[in-house]
Enzyme design. Structure first.
Site, PDB file in Angstrom:
ATOM      1  N   CYS A  57      62.178 -60.663 111.462  1.00 38.71           N
ATOM      2  CA  CYS A  57      63.403 -60.294 110.830  1.00 38.71           C
ATOM      3  C   CYS A  57      63.104 -58.958 110.112  1.00 38.71           C
ATOM      4  CB  CYS A  57      63.519 -61.441 109.792  1.00 38.71           C
ATOM      5  SG  CYS A  57      61.976 -61.605 108.654  1.00 38.71           S
TER       6      CYS A  57
ATOM      7  N   PHE B 220      55.794 -71.337 110.882  1.00 39.45           N
ATOM      8  CA  PHE B 220      56.445 -70.917 109.932  1.00 39.45           C
ATOM      9  C   PHE B 220      57.955 -71.557 109.759  1.00 39.45           C
ATOM     10  CE2 PHE B 220      54.148 -67.576 112.327  1.00 39.45           C
ATOM     11  CZ  PHE B 220      53.347 -67.110 111.153  1.00 39.45           C
TER      12      PHE B 220
HETATM   13  N1  SAH Z   1      62.094 -70.433 110.190  1.00 39.05           N
HETATM   14  C1  SAH Z   1      62.510 -70.665 108.979  1.00 39.05           C
HETATM   15  C2  SAH Z   1      62.364 -69.374 108.162  1.00 39.05           C
HETATM   16  C3  SAH Z   1      60.887 -68.849 108.089  1.00 39.05           C
HETATM   17  S1  SAH Z   1      60.552 -68.312 106.712  1.00 39.05           S
HETATM   18  C4  SAH Z   1      63.872 -71.251 109.132  1.00 39.05           C
HETATM   19  O1  SAH Z   1      64.473 -70.910 110.059  1.00 39.05           O
HETATM   20  O2  SAH Z   1      64.362 -71.656 108.105  1.00 39.05           O
HETATM   21  C5  SAH Z   1      58.674 -67.795 106.706  1.00 39.05           C
HETATM   22  C6  SAH Z   1      57.990 -69.122 106.067  1.00 39.05           C
HETATM   23  O3  SAH Z   1      56.487 -68.843 106.626  1.00 39.05           O
HETATM   24  C7  SAH Z   1      57.916 -69.524 104.780  1.00 39.05           C
HETATM   25  O4  SAH Z   1      58.225 -70.791 104.458  1.00 39.05           O
HETATM   26  C8  SAH Z   1      56.239 -69.328 104.436  1.00 39.05           C
HETATM   27  O5  SAH Z   1      55.940 -70.448 103.477  1.00 39.05           O
HETATM   28  C9  SAH Z   1      55.886 -69.387 105.678  1.00 39.05           C
HETATM   29  N2  SAH Z   1      54.503 -68.472 105.779  1.00 39.05           N
HETATM   30  C10 SAH Z   1      54.208 -67.310 105.197  1.00 39.05           C
HETATM   31  N3  SAH Z   1      53.005 -66.927 105.769  1.00 39.05           N
HETATM   32  C11 SAH Z   1      52.690 -68.228 106.487  1.00 39.05           C
HETATM   33  C12 SAH Z   1      51.294 -68.049 107.370  1.00 39.05           C
HETATM   34  N4  SAH Z   1      50.253 -67.301 107.495  1.00 39.05           N
HETATM   35  N5  SAH Z   1      51.010 -69.309 107.915  1.00 39.05           N
HETATM   36  C13 SAH Z   1      52.029 -70.366 107.812  1.00 39.05           C
HETATM   37  N6  SAH Z   1      53.112 -70.325 107.201  1.00 39.05           N
HETATM   38  C14 SAH Z   1      53.217 -69.089 106.550  1.00 39.05           C
END
Ligand code: SAH
Length: 429
Positions: free
Chosen positions: A376, A264
């Site tokens: 979160c 993510f």
């Molecule tokens: N760790 C990041 C914030 C993560 S936000 C930081 O510190 O900046 C969550 C992210 O998860 C988003 O970019 C979204 O596109 C992604 N996401 C959501 N569901 C997902 C999934 N099933 N598999 C992969 N990525 C996913």
């Protein structure tokens, strides 16, 4: 206008909780207890910008005496004056409480003074830290309910939770422009709410309020690291500023790690931190390819060749399944998914999802590896979250909790406002 609270709601206000739900109102506001809408479980999540809006569009049509933004005086049985707040006609949160004293009056001057205090604290906190992106005001946590202001270099982005401060914005703007201008902020923009219809045709979620036009994208600095922020179309107000200190921690943890996995990964904040910290190869996984493009620009800006690393556009669960089948192992894994529990009701399902995720992560974590697992969601307590990282879930008994971190000082909360403490960042080794 006066609003009479139930005993339970009054007790919460006395403790310093800044929210009065609609079912906490015994009488007043044109919206009494007969509604009993039971929305308590629907408040959103602290992190993803959907906090506390509940079901929108159910206007306070019963009586409808008060409009969003009206100052209301709170009272309860045996307490003629409990405090003062602002009315919200639409949100599940009917009143956000600003003060529990009679003086001063609740006007734009009083709010401006609180904002100045919040900004002055940041002046001290961020002096000399080579950090140009931080939260200038964390709403309730800075005692300015509903108002979130994030700084990105010379731009400030406002986000309003609920509707009550929208009618105040014009009056607050000159104060904001002055106080922020004195700190080098030239432009002020307003971010549309998560799913709101505030997006224009090209997907921009940012409206201009003051000063020169805000850039769609820009580089900020965070603890000495360059980071691209997408103000116009990115998540939250552009970046997940609440993970700043945890990114710095990951940078330190990454020293000497050969293979790092960032699940993510969004704009690659943890990824570039790991790369700069000395990781051999960082694999970033996100379902959004635009996020990877941003991450790669951030790598380059920091003098790191993205070609030496890996960016995978995939579902994190699928990726983990395939990685395990291939026999891939990592010696540092960062896992920071979006909120799985936007409401209290979603909690059991969310815990199951965290468990499935952590089981899959543990299967690709090498012996001697470090796992950083984040949540979160304010509905998931630290103990709840740790239960999704226990031996049974991880199918191993070699890990210990090295540290548990939360959100940084520019995301302050109040003792009574548990909803504000949403971020958990657990380091297992
Ligand atoms: N760790 C990041 C914030 C993560 S936000 C930081 O510190 O900046 C969550 C992210 O998860 C988003 O970019 C979204 O596109 C992604 N996401 C959501 N569901 C997902 C999934 N099933 N598999 C992969 N990525 C996913």
């Amino acid at each position: 206008m006066r609003v009479h609270l139930t005993a339970t709601a009054a007790a919460a206000v006395r403790r310093g909780h800044p929210w009065v739900y609609r079912d906490g109102i015994a009488d007043g506001g044109g919206h009494g207890s007969k509604r009993g809408d039971g929305k308590r479980g629907e408040r959103g999540d602290g992190k993803r910008g959907e906090r506390g809006d509940g079901k929108r569009g159910e206007r306070a049509h019963r009586g409808g005496a008060a409009a969003s933004g009206d100052v209301v005086e709170l009272s309860a049985e045996g307490a003629p004056f409990l405090g003062r707040g602002l009315w919200d006609a639409d949100s599940a949160i009917a009143v956000r409480v600003f003060q529990r004293t009679q003086a001063p009056p609740l006007d734009e001057r009083a709010i401006a003074e609180r904002l100045e205090r919040a900004f002055a604290l940041r002046d001290g906190w961020f002096a000399g830290r080579d950090t140009t992106a931080y939260r200038l005001c964390n709403g309730e946590g800075d005692r300015v309910p509903s108002l979130v202001i994030d700084r990105y270099e010379r731009a400030a982005v406002i986000r309003l939770d609920g509707d009550m401060l929208a009618p105040w914005l014009d009056r607050l703007l000159p104060h904001l422009a002055r106080a922020l201008g004195a700190r080098g902020v030239r432009s002020i923009g307003l971010r549309a709410r998560a799913s709101a219809a505030g997006e224009d045709a090209d997907g921009k979620k940012l409206a201009h309020l003051h000063g020169p036009p805000l850039p769609d994208r820009l580089f900020v600095r965070e603890t000495g690291v360059a980071m691209e922020v997408d103000l116009a179309r990115g998540q939250k107000t552009g970046a997940f500023l609440d993970q700043r200190d945890n990114r710095a921690r990951v940078r330190a943890l990454a020293a000497g790690r050969r293979r790092v996995l960032n699940l993510f990964s969004y704009a690659g904040g943890f990824s570039v931190a790991a790369a700069l910290g000395g990781a051999g190869r960082v694999t970033s996984v996100d379902s959004a390819s635009a996020a990877h493009a941003s991450a790669q620009r951030t790598f380059r800006e920091n003098g790191v060749d993205p070609a030496a690393h890996e960016f995978v556009t995939a579902d994190a669960f699928d990726f983990l399944e395939k990685a395990r089948a291939r026999g891939d192992r990592y010696d540092l894994v960062i896992c920071d998914p979006p909120s799985f529990a936007p409401s209290e009701r979603a909690k059991p399902r969310a815990l199951g999802a965290y468990r499935r995720l952590h089981t899959a992560v543990a299967r690709v974590l090498d012996r001697g590896g470090i796992l950083c697992a984040a949540s979160c969601s304010s509905h998931i307590t630290a103990e709840d979250f740790l239960a999704t990282l226990d031996d049974a879930t991880l199918e191993r008994d070699d890990l210990r909790i090295r540290a548990i971190h939360g959100q940084p000082e520019d995301h302050p909360t109040l003792p009574a406002w548990w909803e504000g403490r949403y971020l958990k960042f657990v380091v297992l080794e």
